[in-house]
Design an enzyme around this catalytic site. Sequence first.
Site, PDB file in Angstrom:
ATOM      1  CD  GLU A   1      -3.172  -0.468   2.395  1.00  0.00           C
ATOM      2  OE1 GLU A   1      -3.107   0.034   2.780  1.00  0.00           O
ATOM      3  OE2 GLU A   1      -2.803  -1.654   3.513  1.00  0.00           O
TER       4      GLU A   1
ATOM      5  CB  CYS B   1      -2.982  -5.926   4.626  1.00  0.00           C
ATOM      6  SG  CYS B   1      -3.711  -4.697   6.010  1.00  0.00           S
TER       7      CYS B   1
ATOM      8  CG  HIS C   1      -4.238  -9.048   7.905  1.00  0.00           C
ATOM      9  ND1 HIS C   1      -2.938  -8.838   7.695  1.00  0.00           N
ATOM     10  CD2 HIS C   1      -5.668  -8.440   7.555  1.00  0.00           C
ATOM     11  CE1 HIS C   1      -3.303  -7.392   7.742  1.00  0.00           C
ATOM     12  NE2 HIS C   1      -4.430  -7.060   7.735  1.00  0.00           N
TER      13      HIS C   1
END
Lengths: 345, 132
Positions: A80, A112, A235
């Site tokens: 990002e 992400c 995550h």
Amino acid sequence: MAGIIGWGAYIPKYRITAETIAKVNNDSAPAIKSGLGLTEKSVPGKDEDTVTISTNAARNALLRADINRKEIGAVYIGSESHPYAVKPSSSIVAEALDIGNQYMAVDTEFACKAGSATIQINAGLVDSKMINYGLSIGSDTSQAEPGNALEYSAAAGGAAFIIGKNEEAIATLDYTCSFTSDTPDFWRRAMQPYPSHAGRFTGEPAYMKHVIGATELILEKSKMKISDFKYVVFHMPNGKFPLIVAKKFGVTNEQIEPGLIVKKIGNTYSGSSLLGLSCVLDIAKPGDKILMTSYGSGSGSDSFIFTCTKKIADAQKKARTTDDYVNRKKYLEYPEYAKHMATIH
Amino acid sequence: MFRESSIIRWRNYNDRYKLIGYKCDQCGKTYFEKKGLCTCGSLTFDEIEFSGKGKIVTYTKVHSGAEAFQEQAPFCVAIIDLDEGARITAQLTDCDYEDLKIGMEVEAVLRKFYKSGEKGVIHYGTKFTPKF
Ligand SMILES: [Zn+2]
């Protein structure tokens, strides 16, 4: 299917504690720490960005992979925080790695999960025999607006994976699938320095739905049970969300804890689940099965099942471990931290 | 305003990114810069890639660097003997001047050198950091 030939991590040296940020923002540090499930985060050096983090992680991956680097046919970097809006990070990293010029390359973006998606891309290219080896990287110097809750977790780091043929792998990729939908939970518009998010909406309909969705799907496709896995990585936007999903699936502490790197360095965005994977590859034994599910806002999750091979023991010794970087640290006070963040995008 | 051709820098990527050097094909002495003549009298060299590991020969602290480096100041610069024998001068990073020592082991990392203003190219290159 394809597999992982080498892996490598890189985390900058600098840290800032939740206490230090809380003091400046007039927040309660104990409330933040228990609410987010983390105590400190990594901060990039003034001269570090996604390109330098990616390069240093990839050099570690190359140390572990016994290959001719000129045979790397694809370089994909998910982030990002690519330093340029236009001009790829991937070509700079490939040049620094000296892999020649005969490679495909592109920078990817899917919040992400931009890094984990490149493992799927490279696995497809290896399986279709278009390339011998592909380099997949997820790395970020995450942005967060000062004063925003994200400031406590937005961290810097990355992990790199060389994907190649199953027969040479330190961990074979047995299954992968994704679960994706159009969900406005977190975004950053073009030319905006900081991301925006939909507060509580980032939980249930966003992170939970997709991480659970992809994980259920891969268990169904593989006909495997959670208890088949030695390690499970989800995550890690904070230290809480992955544990909620873990509880839902009956994942034990022993399975989730080794990859729960967020508690020590924060959320490295595109690097997050991949650094969790790197942590468990550092300690895994031949035969161990690993389940990993990434998450990218917007939204989607990529799920993977790996089985470690005999080659992993040797590869573990050839480069620095993720923990080596976790334990190398220097704490910053807030003014220094602000300076570190100001020169980095 | 500090400005420089991005093209001139591009021609040096080999030295900046990768620590490519030259090894005398007669006596094996290594050099970081390209030489026409070795101390042994030989005229021919092979290209080699240095491992990036070395030791500090001497070092100093720069408080006021060129404008482009100012956002990183103060920073340290060192003369380093690479394990393969060549000697180079390079910027150090991730270290405090007070912690440096002559003979300290260092290793190469890729870092940002400087940006050509807010709109220009970002220049990367090799710096050295204390081995950990
Ligand atoms: Zn000579």
